[in-house]
Every structure is written in structure tokens, then in C-alpha cells.
Design an enzyme around this catalytic site. Structure first.
Site, PDB file in Angstrom:
ATOM      1  CB  CYS A  70      66.428  40.214  38.562  1.00  0.00           C
ATOM      2  SG  CYS A  70      65.882  41.922  38.695  1.00  0.00           S
ATOM      3  CD  GLU A 115      66.906  44.396  36.141  1.00  0.00           C
ATOM      4  OE1 GLU A 115      67.538  43.373  36.491  1.00  0.00           O
ATOM      5  OE2 GLU A 115      65.683  44.536  36.285  1.00  0.00           O
ATOM      6  CE  LYS A 158      54.510  41.089  23.549  1.00  0.00           C
ATOM      7  NZ  LYS A 158      54.737  40.309  24.786  1.00  0.00           N
ATOM      8  CD  GLU A 162      67.575  35.311  37.554  1.00  0.00           C
ATOM      9  OE1 GLU A 162      67.420  36.348  38.231  1.00  0.00           O
ATOM     10  OE2 GLU A 162      67.567  35.317  36.307  1.00  0.00           O
ATOM     11  N   GLY A 203      58.018  41.138  20.873  1.00  0.00           N
ATOM     12  CA  GLY A 203      59.133  41.817  21.509  1.00  0.00           C
ATOM     13  C   GLY A 203      60.347  41.849  20.604  1.00  0.00           C
TER      14      GLY A 203
END
Length: 476
Positions: free
Chosen positions: A281, A247, A171, A380, A209
Site C-alpha cells: 500500500c 490502514e 481474521k 490503486e 471479517g
């Protein structure tokens, strides 16, 4: 899906060029029923075929996939630049060519891996037995991937999962459906991969998802994305106690030691921090510099960022292209406002570049005047935004670098390599670059500490994420 190219039950949705806001076309918009059929196809292919048992066949199929993708490299390169906004130079590396070539490494691994280990004879409780440990595929893998490096991440999941003998439901992110759809097309038309082994489900609905995560027919979920969504994936998988690989995010530190070549280090930090508009990332977005040379480091870094600028991803010289969407640009701008409110100042950038009325652009930006406690230094941002912070020596630099909820990557630059290596070993991160060393590669495990994730992708360690361990004892 199930070996066929089929339309989505939900119709179609648009995919947009982030550099121009041009509508590139449409992608199949799958429904929950489509996802259900994809999972069923993957389950049948795993349970009813010899895919998991035939290592040599799987290796051959992976090599076919590699060659099929290589034959379409020119088409895929243009598609990636337009759909992802990836700078052209990156498509010759991690955005396309490198992950395609990495499939050969996983094919070789499938053929050469020690699938069975003989433990020999023993007499537990006086009963003579011959024991073996066998490694075998987990089963059906649900792979949920983001938009920033679609080929790299899609293939980093498909390569080892297929090499290990699993079947996969992929997906991809709604922002980059074509990159995944072409992958499915090549599998269906140019490989001997059996129907149902790989099912690519493009959809504008993020809930698909979650559906993949919760379905009891799925044995493992491999997810790359934000830490917040990773928590949801882990919670959804808990109901069926399925394995998860996560991750997730990062806020990685670029540590400049006091014996480093400051100009070289800060220039490299600028380049690394805004490559692909900072949408990675593992990108190092906190620059830690010696306090006594802080102002000099700010000047060097700001000049390097201003010179690099934000440019057309079609241009070979562009390092920093657009961000992926208007929504992502607004999120970044929110952090810029927040940084200013926290007492930060912009040594360069801080807004949208002049002369770019179309597309989703943010200037390469350097924020000064913050502490590591500020949100802009801790969270982030996922844009071309760097924060520069002073440190008072190696111990302080390590303390600041490790004072983060994340632990995905990092970098250390110093004149004394042994000293720099020692600092790198003290960083609580999954990967570290010393003096510009590149850790990326098919044979190198990638993943993070703390809230940057669970498990490893790539390398033998990443391959083994997709394996179960079975002990077999025979009476003798």
C-alpha cells in the site's frame, strides 16, 4: 482458538502457490459459529483474567512469541515464499525477520510505558481532590489483515494490542492462511499466553471479517486493506460505536527534483515500485520527473524495470515475483487495458512475461503519456505498474503529488537535502522518504492522511491506539 488448535466447522480450503499454481495444502475453514466462539473466548479472557493488569507477564509472553518464531524462521521463510509469493530477499526484512524482531520493542514498551500520570492536587469548585490519569487496555480487538505482508501486518497488530493488555481475534486473508495459522500454533505451544487471549480464525468466507466488525463484544477493529473495504468496516463498526483503526490504500508519489541525480533516482524508483510485484500500500507508483528531462527519465526507468524483470521468488536475486492470484492478475490487466484506452503507452511491460505459463505473473510495466487525472494514475492498481508524469518545478510537483484521494506515503529525491526536506514537508502523506531514507521500524508510526486511513500503526502512537484513558479523582 481459546488456546487449542481446532478444525474449522466449514471443513478446509486450499492455499495455492502463486508462482506455480501448485496446491500447497489446506487450511481450517472456520464458520460463523467458530467466529462467535472465538469472540466469546477473547471476551472471557479479557474480563475474567489478569492479562490486562500484568504488564511484566505480557512482556514476557511477547518475548516468548518472538523466540518461538525465530526458532522456526527457516520453516516460516519457505512458507512465506511459497504461500505469499514473496521474494526471498524480503523475508530477511519486512516479510518476516523484521516484524518478528519488532515484538521485543513492544515488550520493552509494555514494561517501560507510563501507565499512570499524577496530576497532583487541585480544588475544583472548592473540593480538594487528588487526580490521576490512567491508561488501560481497550478490551477485545478484532484484527482483519490482508495477504501482501502477512507476518508484518499480523504482528504489527498483535504486538501492540497484546502489549497494551488487550485480547485479540485475528481474521487473516483467505489467500495466506498458513502464515497466520503457524502464528497461532506457536502461541499455543511455545508461549504462556493464556487461552482466549489470541484467537486466529482462518476462513475462506470474507463475511467473517464483517461479523467481527459488527459484534458488540468487540471493542476495537484494526483493519488493513482496501479503502473500499475500509468504508464497509467503518460503517459496520458504527452500529456499536466501536473504535476503528484503518490502514488503507495508497497511490504514492516518487518526486524527482531537477537537481537530483536522475539516473540514481529513477533506478531507485523502479526498484522500489516493483518490489514484491508492487503489492504494497505504501509503494510509490507515480514517478514525478522534471518536464525537461521526462524522456530521459522514461528511458532510464524502463531500462531498469526491464533489467529487474519478474522472477522466481525462491531466487535470491528476484525483486518482482508473482501477484497473489488469478483474480488479482485480471484486475491489473484491466487497468493496463484502461491505461491504453486513456491514451497511455507502455515504455516497457504491459502484459504477462514470456515463458511463464504457470503462476500469476505481470511484467514490470511503465506507463507514459497519461495525466494525473487518468484512472491509472489515480487508482490503486496493486501490481508492478508505474506511471511516470512530468512536473514543472517544486510547486507543481507538490500539487500533483497531493492531487490524490490518498495520502499514505511518498518519496523525494534531490541534490540539495534541505530543499528536498522542504518538499517532503509539503506532501500530505503519513510517511515520506528523502533520498532513500527508510522510515520503516517498530518505533515509527505508520498510517495515512485522507482516504489512506485513520490512526497510526507501530510506534508509541500505534501502541496508544489500543489504550483507553481514565481519569480518577480522590477526595482529600
Amino acid at each position: 482458538m481459546d488456546g487449542r488448535l481446532v478444525p474449522g466447522a466449514g471443513g478446509a480450503f486450499e492455499t495455492i502457490n502463486p508462482a506455480t499454481e501448485e496446491v500447497l495444502g489446506t487450511a481450517a475453514d472456520a464458520s460463523a459459529d467458530d467466529m462467535d466462539r472465538a469472540i466469546a473466548a477473547a471476551r472471557r479472557a479479557f474480563d475474567e483474567t489478569r492479562w490486562a493488569a500484568d504488564h511484566a507477564f505480557r512482556a514476557r509472553c511477547l518475548r516468548q512469541l518472538r523466540e518461538g518464531l525465530r526458532r522456526r524462521a527457516d520453516e516460516l521463510r519457505e512458507l512465506t515464499i511459497q504461500e505469499v509469493g514473496a521474494p526471498r530477499f524480503l523475508t530477511f526484512g519486512a516479510q518476516l525477520d523484521a516484524p518478528v524482531d519488532d515484538l521485543a520493542w513492544f515488550a520493552d514498551l509494555a514494561e517501560g510505558y507510563g501507565w499512570e500520570r499524577d496530576l497532583g492536587r487541585a480544588e475544583p469548585m472548592g473540593m480538594p481532590s487528588h487526580r490521576r490519569v490512567v491508561r488501560e487496555a481497550v478490551g477485545v480487538v478484532g484484527a482483519v489483515t490482508p495477504w501482501n505482508f502477512p507476518h508484518q501486518i499480523n504482528l504489527a497488530k498483535l504486538g501492540p494490542a497484546l502489549a497494551a493488555g488487550n485480547t485479540v481475534v485475528l481474521k487473516p486473508a483467505p489467500d495466506t492462511p498458513w502464515c497466520a495459522a503457524v502464528l497461532g500454533e506457536v502461541i499455543a505451544e511455545e508461549t504462556d499466553i493464556p487461552p482466549g487471549v489470541v484467537n486466529v480464525v482462518t476462513s475462506s468466507d470474507h463475511a467473517l471479517g464483517a461479523q467481527l466488525t459488527r459484534d458488540p463484544r468487540v471493542d476495537l477493529v484494526s483493519f488493513t486493506g482496501s479503502t473500499a473495504t475500509g468504508r464497509d468496516v467503518m460503517a459496520g463498526a458504527a452500529a456499536t460505536l466501536k473504535r476503528v483503526f484503518l490502514e488503507l490504500g495508497g497511490k504514492s508519489a516518487f518526486v524527482v527534483l531537477d537537481d537530483a541525480d536522475l539516473r540514481a533516482a529513477c533506478s531507485y524508483a523502479a526498484f522500489a515500485g516493483i518490489t514484491h510485484a508492487g503489492q504494497g500500500c505504501a509503494i510509490t507508483t507515480r514517478i514525478l520527473v522534471p518536464r525537461g528531462r521526462h524522456d530521459e527519465a522514461v528511458e532510464i526507468t524502463a531500462k531498469a524495470l526491464a533489467k529487474l524483470g519478474a522472477g522466481d521468488p525462491q531466487d535470491d536475486r528476484t525483486i518482482c515475483g508473482p501477484v497473489i492470484s488469478a483474480r488479482q492478475r485480471e484486475r491489473i490487466e484491466g487497468y493496463l487495458e484502461l491505461a491504453a484506452g486513456e491514451g497511455g503507452a507502455f515504455a516497457c511491460g504491459g502484459g504477462r512475461p514470456e515463458g511463464r505459463d504457470k503462476g500469476f505473473w505481470i511484467e514490470p510495466t511503465l506507463i507514459t503519456g497519461l495525466t494525473n487525472d487518468s484512472r491509472a494514475a489515480r487508482e490503486e492498481i496493486f501490481g508492478p505498474v508505474l506511471v511516470i508524469l512530468p512536473h514543472d518545478g517544486d510547486d507543481d510537483a507538490v500539487r500533483i503529488a497531493n492531487d490524490s484521494p490518498y495520502g499514505l506515503s511518498g518519496a523525494v529525491h534531490g541534490g540539495d537535502v534541505e530543499r528536498a526536506r522542504g518538499v517532503a514537508r509539503r506532501l500530505r502523506t503519513g510517511t515520506v522518504s528523502v533520498n532513500g531514507g527508510v522510515w520503516y521500524g517498530a518505533d515509527v508510526p505508520f498510517g495515512g492522511y485522507k482516504q489512506s486511513g485513520i490512526g497510526r500503526e507501530m510506534g508509541v502512537a500505534g501502541f496508544e491506539e489500543y489504550l483507553e484513558t481514565k481519569a480518577i479523582a480522590e477526595g482529600v
